[in-house]
Design a protein around this motif. Sequence first.
Motif, PDB file in Angstrom:
ATOM      1  N   ASP A 283       0.980   5.139  -9.137  1.00  0.00           N
ATOM      2  CA  ASP A 283       1.121   6.530  -9.467  1.00  0.00           C
ATOM      3  C   ASP A 283       2.228   7.398  -8.767  1.00  0.00           C
ATOM      4  O   ASP A 283       2.655   8.427  -9.325  1.00  0.00           O
TER       5      ASP A 283
ATOM      6  N   ARG B  45       0.880  -1.372   0.157  1.00  0.00           N
ATOM      7  CA  ARG B  45      -0.125  -0.001   0.006  1.00  0.00           C
ATOM      8  C   ARG B  45       0.903   1.084   0.062  1.00  0.00           C
ATOM      9  O   ARG B  45       2.214   1.134   0.226  1.00  0.00           O
TER      10      ARG B  45
ATOM     11  N   GLU C 266      -2.426   4.000  -4.408  1.00  0.00           N
ATOM     12  CA  GLU C 266      -1.944   4.501  -5.364  1.00  0.00           C
ATOM     13  C   GLU C 266      -0.584   4.705  -5.543  1.00  0.00           C
ATOM     14  O   GLU C 266       0.141   5.314  -6.067  1.00  0.00           O
TER      15      GLU C 266
ATOM     16  N   LEU D  80      -9.398   0.524  -6.677  1.00  0.00           N
ATOM     17  CA  LEU D  80      -8.964   0.548  -5.225  1.00  0.00           C
ATOM     18  C   LEU D  80     -10.181  -0.132  -4.427  1.00  0.00           C
ATOM     19  O   LEU D  80     -10.125   0.109  -3.093  1.00  0.00           O
TER      20      LEU D  80
ATOM     21  N   ARG E  37       5.453   9.301 -10.672  1.00  0.00           N
ATOM     22  CA  ARG E  37       5.661  10.655 -10.226  1.00  0.00           C
ATOM     23  C   ARG E  37       7.085  10.768  -9.773  1.00  0.00           C
ATOM     24  O   ARG E  37       7.850  11.659 -10.164  1.00  0.00           O
TER      25      ARG E  37
ATOM     26  N   TYR F 268      -8.995  -1.795  -0.697  1.00  0.00           N
ATOM     27  CA  TYR F 268      -7.575  -1.993  -0.565  1.00  0.00           C
ATOM     28  C   TYR F 268      -6.911  -1.834   0.761  1.00  0.00           C
ATOM     29  O   TYR F 268      -6.223  -2.864   1.318  1.00  0.00           O
TER      30      TYR F 268
ATOM     31  N   ARG G  50      -4.035  -2.233 -10.560  1.00  0.00           N
ATOM     32  CA  ARG G  50      -3.742  -0.901 -10.522  1.00  0.00           C
ATOM     33  C   ARG G  50      -2.477  -0.506 -11.365  1.00  0.00           C
ATOM     34  O   ARG G  50      -2.137   0.655 -11.678  1.00  0.00           O
TER      35      ARG G  50
ATOM     36  N   LYS H 230      -3.141   0.046 -14.938  1.00  0.00           N
ATOM     37  CA  LYS H 230      -3.777   1.321 -15.105  1.00  0.00           C
ATOM     38  C   LYS H 230      -2.649   2.497 -15.428  1.00  0.00           C
ATOM     39  O   LYS H 230      -3.000   3.483 -16.265  1.00  0.00           O
ATOM     40  N   VAL H 231      -1.425   2.489 -14.766  1.00  0.00           N
ATOM     41  CA  VAL H 231      -0.638   3.466 -14.773  1.00  0.00           C
ATOM     42  C   VAL H 231       0.470   3.268 -15.770  1.00  0.00           C
ATOM     43  O   VAL H 231       1.124   4.056 -16.501  1.00  0.00           O
TER      44      VAL H 231
END
Length: 375
Positions: free
Chosen positions: A148, A142, A145, A215, A152, A218, A245, A248-249
């Motif tokens: 993401d 966890r 996200e 999500l 970044r 999660y 997840r 998706k990114v």
Amino acid sequence: MRKATKAACAVASFIFVVFVFAQYQQKLYFIEERETAQFKKWINSTVGDIERRRLHWFKRHDEREDPYRRLPNLVGIGVRKCGTGALENFIGQHPWIQTAIREAHFYDRNRKEGLDFYRNRMPLAFKHQWVAEKTPAYFRSRPAELPDIIDRDLPGVKLWVILCNPVQRAFSDYVMRQKRKKNKISEAKFEQYVDAFMPPVQRLFRNWSSDSELLWNYETVFAELEKDVRSYTFAHGLYAYYIKRWLKVFAPERFFITDGEELLNDPGMVVERLQDFLRIPKLLRATDFVRHPQTGLFCIRPWWQSDYDFRAEYERRASWQDNLVCSIAKKGLTRASNSSYTLPKNLQVRLQKFYAPYNQKLFEMLGREFAWGLD
């Protein structure tokens, strides 16, 4: 007369001995020539254009350039007990890749320390080299996200993940956990383990589907699993839940996904594709891999080392395998040919039935199938 006859016999005997010896020498010569030709043919078939590859292998950097530490641009995110250590060891031999000495565990344990902390755990590297690290825990860590966050923090980073047979993965995970605690390992013990820690995972994921919200619970799922980490032995293999997840990114050109069974049985082809994925010279070839005679697991023949004894390997001299580049001894405990651990058939069937619907969801997400999910 007798003396002349004896002398003649002696001369004839001498000539015969010389003739036989010459024939013997000629035979040895032809045998040696044939063996040399066979050896050269073997060399060509195993290492191929070795001289050209060596030129690329020892590519010199700009003498005005110094190596420096930077954040990784290649990260292995899992899956635990699927051969991540082996793949990292293999690609780490490539001169254009510098790998971290140990798992960084930045995003699952040390993110609060900041990116400078992460950077300082990376190896020194030149500009043309990839900086790589692998921490299998990232795959399921966890927050939800996390993909993401990594995208970044590490712009342009590429990921790799190994998805292996979840049934075999669970058994391997169990063996590792028991060995760490120096507990007894047996078929009966593993059955008790399955009875105790698989049902909670079944209940937790009963209502999940690949169409659920990305999500979906999660944090709740993570908190439940953390109550007894032994449940991860079975939860780790629910790849469809965790990988959604990441997909998706990270687009396919940034996400290398491979089959752990292929890595086990044909690692050279996996490594070749990974080099293509990274767009670096294909210096490691499928023919560079050879099975270790004791474990049956694949190792790399270090042809780039000037003192590597090809003749010793060709003739299978004693201890020739000691010069191969292999995974560390404690790896492959359940997959080596000399392993003393066997997964009971009844538990194999039981686990296959548990994972089957999740495997199908995974294949739908990826648009491809792995043979281990079709059992």
